[in-house]
Scaffold this motif. Structure first.
Motif, PDB file in Angstrom:
ATOM      1  N   LEU A 156      -7.447  -1.523   4.502  1.00 52.74           N
ATOM      2  CA  LEU A 156      -7.472  -1.901   2.871  1.00 52.74           C
ATOM      3  C   LEU A 156      -6.197  -2.870   2.736  1.00 52.74           C
ATOM      4  O   LEU A 156      -5.126  -2.700   3.250  1.00 52.74           O
ATOM      5  N   VAL A 191      -4.965  -0.396  -2.008  1.00 47.76           N
ATOM      6  CA  VAL A 191      -4.228   1.124  -1.839  1.00 47.76           C
ATOM      7  C   VAL A 191      -3.681   1.616  -2.973  1.00 47.76           C
ATOM      8  O   VAL A 191      -3.558   2.724  -3.275  1.00 47.76           O
ATOM      9  N   ASP A 216      -1.444   6.069   4.854  1.00 47.83           N
ATOM     10  CA  ASP A 216      -1.210   4.614   5.183  1.00 47.83           C
ATOM     11  C   ASP A 216       0.024   4.507   6.235  1.00 47.83           C
ATOM     12  O   ASP A 216       1.104   5.028   6.139  1.00 47.83           O
ATOM     13  N   CYS A 252      -7.921   8.878   1.513  1.00 49.76           N
ATOM     14  CA  CYS A 252      -8.146   7.763   2.360  1.00 49.76           C
ATOM     15  C   CYS A 252      -7.369   7.432   3.462  1.00 49.76           C
ATOM     16  O   CYS A 252      -6.086   7.500   3.108  1.00 49.76           O
ATOM     17  N   PRO A 262      -6.750   4.256   5.668  1.00 47.75           N
ATOM     18  CA  PRO A 262      -7.168   2.868   5.732  1.00 47.75           C
ATOM     19  C   PRO A 262      -7.366   2.574   7.342  1.00 47.75           C
ATOM     20  O   PRO A 262      -8.070   1.623   7.389  1.00 47.75           O
ATOM     21  N   PRO A 270     -12.871   5.026   6.273  1.00 48.49           N
ATOM     22  CA  PRO A 270     -11.358   5.381   5.578  1.00 48.49           C
ATOM     23  C   PRO A 270     -11.491   6.747   4.650  1.00 48.49           C
ATOM     24  O   PRO A 270     -10.770   7.082   4.458  1.00 48.49           O
TER      25      PRO A 270
END
Length: 511
Positions: free
Chosen positions: A120, A125, A137, A336, A338, A343
């Motif tokens: 992403l 994000v 992340d 999430c 990514p 995700p």
């Protein structure tokens, strides 16, 4: 201002600022237009803004070309697709809040925008975090590694190190195995026999069936429940069939629409739906506070206990993250990740055998769901969390192989030096983690820039080990130069072994 359209009025009025990337302040958003889908499958949006110095003039600008300084306070003036969703009402009841969804016969509609590819953008994000969604992340440093760039790099010596501390201590190279099922027999098992071996059937028999029967007018048994579960597994093999009733349709099977098979010969649709609605997962009494994970804690404990008692882990294991896909952002623990192909959903930390040679297979033998902000504060911190979030997780995951002298390989998401130290000091397990620069931070105790400089003039395939001390503990970094970057592995058990096949691959790529 260069990103505004039309730009001629701005160029004429602010010629000096326009050429020097000037900014136009005090604009007002007046309307929004939706456009075609982007490469990632997202719908693009074009905003029209107005300014007091240009009466009757609107300027078009994309979402990423301006910053909102004062947000709109009137909910009626907010664009409909940007209004925050109404939060579900809090309840102290532990009854399933998704009962209506479970009784429905169609798949739930996604409440998040699903990307078409892996990864992403930074703005995506940030948008997810603005919605209150937790994002893991890998471009951001781990909490334990924040500030690592301000620490002095450890000094060490380079060597072609072949000795291994684990081997010198008498470490064995046992492969993973089932205690009551030899691999020679496992290869002959049917799918159902494999399910009986790998899943805690006692949990289904002693927990799931009794608590489900309490919500059924006609009780089920282990035989019927396995048929019901088989229907679930079979339906999950086919995508694009949104209405479950199609699996029991009386219409002839079509190549262009509907379900490709009929399940009525195994179980009636009404009975299958009744079990779906009544299904429960725990006999444990509900706490007097809201615990969204209460229904599945007994299932997770039963799974881990089953593998602890039935499976003997091999000498080499792999700790990583796995995703259980969900598209409903109100799912407990929704987050999430990514870097994953899928995700969105629940993130599980899992550990499995890493040895692929021989008769054994990479069996996943321990799992822990990432609860995130949905973990009730009344439960207190998890075991070992006083050492740090990531360090505590590393220690918990290897607890089933405590004092075994086995080895665990991890990706860069677990590269915390003190975590690797505590895996050996507290649990008696050797840890090693891949080294990756996350943002501007190298992991603490990793002289990443010095390693890059040292290998700058080395040939592709060259391998060496850096020996150094971190906080009084010996560490080793195995490095191999590849085509585009240097592959590095931080470990407590030294022993650099570069396989011929990998070396030949690198040399061939360089030709």
């Amino acid at each position: 201002m260069k990103l505004f359209h039309p730009s001629e009025p701005l160029r004429a009025r602010f010629s000096d600022q326009f050429n020097n990337k000037g900014r136009l302040a005090n604009c007002t958003i007046v309307r929004k237009l939706s456009g075609r889908a982007s490469r990632r499958g997202h719908e693009t949006h074009l905003y029209h803004v107005a300014h007091d110095d240009f009466p009757g003039q609107e300027f078009a600008v994309t979402k990423h070309s301006f910053k909102v300084e004062t947000a709109c306070t009137n909910p009626e003036d907010i664009f409909e697709d940007e209004r925050p969703p109404a939060a579900p009402a809090a309840s102290l009841s532990q009854e399933d809040p998704n009962l209506n969804l479970r009784e429905s016969r169609s798949n739930a509609e996604p409440s998040v925008l699903v990307p078409t590819g892996r990864g992403l953008s930074a703005s995506e994000v940030a948008e997810l975090r603005d919605q209150g969604i937790e994002v893991d992340d890998d471009n951001e440093p781990l909490p334990e590694n924040v500030g690592a760039d301000s620490l002095p790099s450890p000094e060490g010596t380079w060597a072609d190190l072949r000795q291994c501390r684990r081997n010198m201590a008498g470490g064995r190279f046992d492969k993973g195995k089932w205690l009551h099922h030899p691999w020679s027999q496992v290869s002959q098992y049917s799918e159902f026999k494999l399910f009986e071996m790998t899943f805690p059937m006692s949990y289904i028999r002693d927990v799931v069936i009794p608590v489900t029967n309490a919500h059924l007018t006609s009780e089920t048994n282990i035989k019927e429940f396995v048929v019901w579960l088989g229907c679930v597994f079979f339906m999950s093999c086919y995508q694009g069939i949104g209405d479950r009733r199609l699996w029991w349709s009386l219409q002839p099977i079509s190549l262009t629409e509907g379900a490709p098979y009929r399940l009525g010969v195994y179980m009636s649709r009404k009975r299958w739906e009744d079990i779906c609605t009544a299904l429960r997962y725990t006999l444990r009494p509900a706490p007097d506070f809201v615990d969204k994970f209460h229904p599945i804690r007994e299932l997770q404990d039963a799974f881990n206990e089953h593998y602890k008692n039935e499976y003997c882990r091999g000498w080499w294991n792999c700790l990583d993250e796995s995703m259980s896909v969900w598209y409903n952002k109100f799912c407990p623990g929704f987050m999430c990740v990514p870097r994953k192909p899928h995700p969105f959903g629940n993130e599980y930390h899992t550990i499995c055998d890493g040895e692929l040679d021989g008769p054994s297979n990479p069996i996943l033998w321990h799992a822990e769901i990432q609860e995130g902000k949905d973990r009730p504060v009344q439960l207190g911190p998890k075991k070992y969390d006083e050492k740090g979030k990531t360090v505590g997780l590393m220690c918990r995951m290897v607890e089933p192989i405590k004092s075994s002298g086995k080895c665990v390989t991890m990706d860069s998401g677990f590269n915390v030096s003190m975590g690797i130290v505590d895996m050996e000091r507290v649990q008696g397990v050797y840890g090693q983690a891949l080294i990756k620069k996350r943002g501007r931070y190298w992991p603490k105790g990793v002289p990443g820039d010095a390693i890059d400089d040292y290998f700058k003039d080395k040939a592709i395939g060259h391998s060496e080990t850096l020996k150094f001390d971190f906080d009084g503990h010996p560490f080793f970094i195995h490095c191999t130069k590849g085509l585009f970057f240097i592959r590095s592995l931080k470990t407590k058990c030294a022993g650099l072994s570069l396989t011929i096949s990998f070396y030949s691959y690198l040399q061939k790529k360089n030709m």
